[in-house]
Design a protein around this motif. Structure first.
Motif, short mmCIF file in Angstrom:
data_model
loop_
_atom_site.label_atom_id
_atom_site.label_comp_id
_atom_site.label_asym_id
_atom_site.label_seq_id
_atom_site.Cartn_x
_atom_site.Cartn_y
_atom_site.Cartn_z
N UNK A 213 -39.16 -55.24 24.40
CA UNK A 213 -39.37 -54.21 25.42
C UNK A 213 -40.77 -53.63 25.33
N UNK A 214 -41.34 -53.58 24.12
CA UNK A 214 -42.69 -53.03 23.95
C UNK A 214 -43.74 -53.87 24.66
N UNK A 215 -43.41 -55.12 25.01
CA UNK A 215 -44.39 -56.01 25.64
C UNK A 215 -44.25 -56.04 27.16
N UNK A 253 -36.75 -44.40 21.96
CA UNK A 253 -38.12 -43.88 21.86
C UNK A 253 -39.07 -44.71 22.72
N UNK A 254 -38.91 -46.04 22.70
CA UNK A 254 -39.76 -46.90 23.53
C UNK A 254 -39.50 -46.64 25.01
N UNK A 255 -38.23 -46.49 25.38
CA UNK A 255 -37.88 -46.23 26.78
C UNK A 255 -38.52 -44.92 27.25
N UNK A 256 -38.41 -43.88 26.43
CA UNK A 256 -39.02 -42.60 26.82
C UNK A 256 -40.54 -42.70 26.85
N UNK A 257 -41.13 -43.43 25.92
CA UNK A 257 -42.58 -43.58 25.90
C UNK A 257 -43.08 -44.29 27.16
N UNK A 350 -51.33 -47.00 13.47
CA UNK A 350 -50.62 -47.04 14.75
C UNK A 350 -50.57 -45.63 15.32
N UNK A 351 -50.54 -45.55 16.64
CA UNK A 351 -50.54 -44.23 17.29
C UNK A 351 -49.58 -44.18 18.48
N UNK A 352 -48.62 -45.11 18.53
CA UNK A 352 -47.62 -45.10 19.61
C UNK A 352 -46.33 -45.67 19.09
N UNK A 353 -45.24 -45.39 19.78
CA UNK A 353 -43.95 -45.95 19.39
C UNK A 353 -43.96 -47.46 19.51
N UNK A 354 -44.56 -47.99 20.56
CA UNK A 354 -44.59 -49.44 20.75
C UNK A 354 -45.27 -50.14 19.58
N UNK A 355 -46.42 -49.63 19.16
CA UNK A 355 -47.13 -50.22 18.03
C UNK A 355 -46.31 -50.13 16.75
N UNK A 356 -45.70 -48.98 16.53
CA UNK A 356 -44.93 -48.77 15.31
C UNK A 356 -43.74 -49.72 15.23
N UNK A 357 -43.06 -49.92 16.35
CA UNK A 357 -41.89 -50.79 16.36
C UNK A 357 -42.31 -52.25 16.22
#
Length: 446
Positions: A213-215, A253-257, A350-357
């Motif tokens: 989903x992050x992509x 968290x990714x969905x909200x981001x 990292x500075x975002x949920x996507x990067x962290x996941x």
């Protein structure tokens, strides 16, 4: 969205000394061919061992193939096998796919992991696209054929990794995400019996799904998909298994981001402008989404402050609390978590949920090979914008702390080679001196 005011450091401090790349395993691969010139160097003859392992994948005995796959995984973790892949890419891929089609659960797990490592090694391009195109059907069939958790998790990780590297268009990524989603939300027909997935399978599905989903461009996904996924992830926050709750929290968290919940709610609200009865349904849908958002906020708040229960592992509880504190802060104040992970002497931030996941998923997949890949894999460096400083170089190649200890050991191949070279130089020097004295002595006699 803003960023967290106070940065939380990632607890995992990764050094170059990978667990899976031990000194003993490295020393067994030292070649008889050694050269010491300028910077002293030992050539590791690993291709021949990998060739033997690939040849063993043709053996009829399953245990032999399992052992060969384990050796290949260790080799790919310890070093980026670019030269080997150039020669044996197709052979390795198709033998792994054969293992997935006919092997035991253990062999399927190893073969899936090997294909994922192969994709990360080749990086984006024609080979990665071929891996995805050739693998997606066998992986999908294998996911449907059994329910053993470890095998299913390995298949899901493989599908996520090869899609992450080789997926060049949104349709390919969404197709892989749908294959994953069907394991927890199967499309039931007249002859299909629903099997309740285990907590381990649910965790693996949600983690792999969130990773992909992050992509994606969340704005292009259908509102129906969002409503189904958000409601399902919210229901998982009430499950007893802590790993399930954590995976669901990361997905939300990714969905909200991505702003997807707000986007979905706005679409539903916008469709309620008509005067037909459908408008009433849309208003109900909008109210449902707003209510769901409030429910999730309360769930996250409770999980961020959950008290320790009887028999609960303190580490797991702390991981849950920390995650949901970050999610809560993001939902309430808009601050994304910032992390810093030490890799050797460098910091990956990292500075975002996507990067962290993405980071957490890849670190779990690569395990002991994560540091090596982050230091030398150009694709992963590009993903995270990470540029490591070049340290510990021997012959232009980066070496781990374990390898440094091997080279410094008096019994190491390098030191033995140095001793042999020095002895040879002494013998040559002594020979020249003897010759010099003999010549001089002859002159004196004459």
């Amino acid at each position: 969205m803003g960023k967290r005011k106070t940065q939380r450091k990632n607890a995992a401090m990764l050094d170059s000394d990978d667990e899976n790349c031990s000194v003993s395993s490295s020393s067994t691969m030292v070649s008889d061919r050694m050269s010491v010139a300028g910077t002293e160097e030992v050539e590791l003859n690993k291709d021949s061992l990998l060739d033997e392992a690939v040849d063993a994948l043709y053996e009829k005995r399953g245990s032999t193939r399992e052992k060969a796959l384990a050796e290949i995984i260790e080799a790919f973790n310890c070093n980026l096998q670019h030269q080997f892949v150039e020669k044996k890419f197709a052979t390795l891929l198709h033998q792994c796919l054969n293992s997935i089609k006919k092997g035991s659960s253990k062999e399927i797990s190893f073969a899936s992991h090997t294909i994922g490592l192969l994709a990360l090694t080749v990086g984006p391009g024609d080979n990665a696209r071929e891996i995805l195109e050739e693998s997606i059907i066998p992986l999908s069939q294998a996911l449907k054929s059994g329910s053993e958790s470890s095998k299913t998790a390995s298949l899901l990780e493989c599908l996520a990794i090869i899609t992450f590297v080789g997926g060049t268009d949104p349709e390919q990524t969404e197709k892989s995400m749908q294959i994953m989603w069907q394991l927890v939300h199967p499309k039931l027909g007249s002859n299909v019996v629903s099997v309740k997935p285990s907590a381990a399978v649910i965790t693996a599905v949600v983690s792999a799904w969130s990773f992909l989903l992050t992509t994606t461009d969340g704005w292009k996904l259908s509102p129906k998909l969002w409503q189904e996924s958000i409601a399902y992830l919210s229901s998982l926050l009430d499950k007893d298994d802590r790993s399930v709750r954590i995976a669901a929290g990361e997905g939300l968290a990714v969905i909200f981001e991505m702003g997807s919940l707000e986007k979905f709610a706005a679409e539903v609200k916008g469709s309620s402008d008509g005067s037909v009865p459908e408008g009433n349904k849309s208003k109900e849908g909008f109210s449902y989404i707003q209510g769901l958002k409030g429910k999730i906020l309360n769930q996250v708040r409770d999980l961020s402050a959950e008290a320790a229960g009887k028999g609960s592992a303190k580490k797991d509880l702390n991981n849950q609390r920390n995650l949901f504190k970050d999610v809560l802060e993001f939902l309430e104040d808009g601050y994304s978590p910032e992390t810093s992970t030490k890799i050797g002497g460098d910091a990956l931030q990292t500075s975002s949920w996507s990067q962290l996941i993405q980071l957490n998923f890849l670190r779990r997949f690569l395990a002991g090979g994560f540091t090596k890949h982050m230091q030398e894999n150009q694709f992963l460096q590009d993903v995270f914008g990470f540029t490591p400083k070049k340290r510990n170089l021997i012959g232009g190649e980066h070496i781990s702390n374990g390898e440094k200890r091997m080279y410094k050991s008096p019994n190491s191949a390098l030191n033995k080679a140095r001793t042999q070279l020095l002895n040879k130089k002494r013998m040559l020097s002594a020979g020249r001196n003897i010759g010099h004295y003999a010549v001089n002595g002859g002159d004196e006699d004459s």
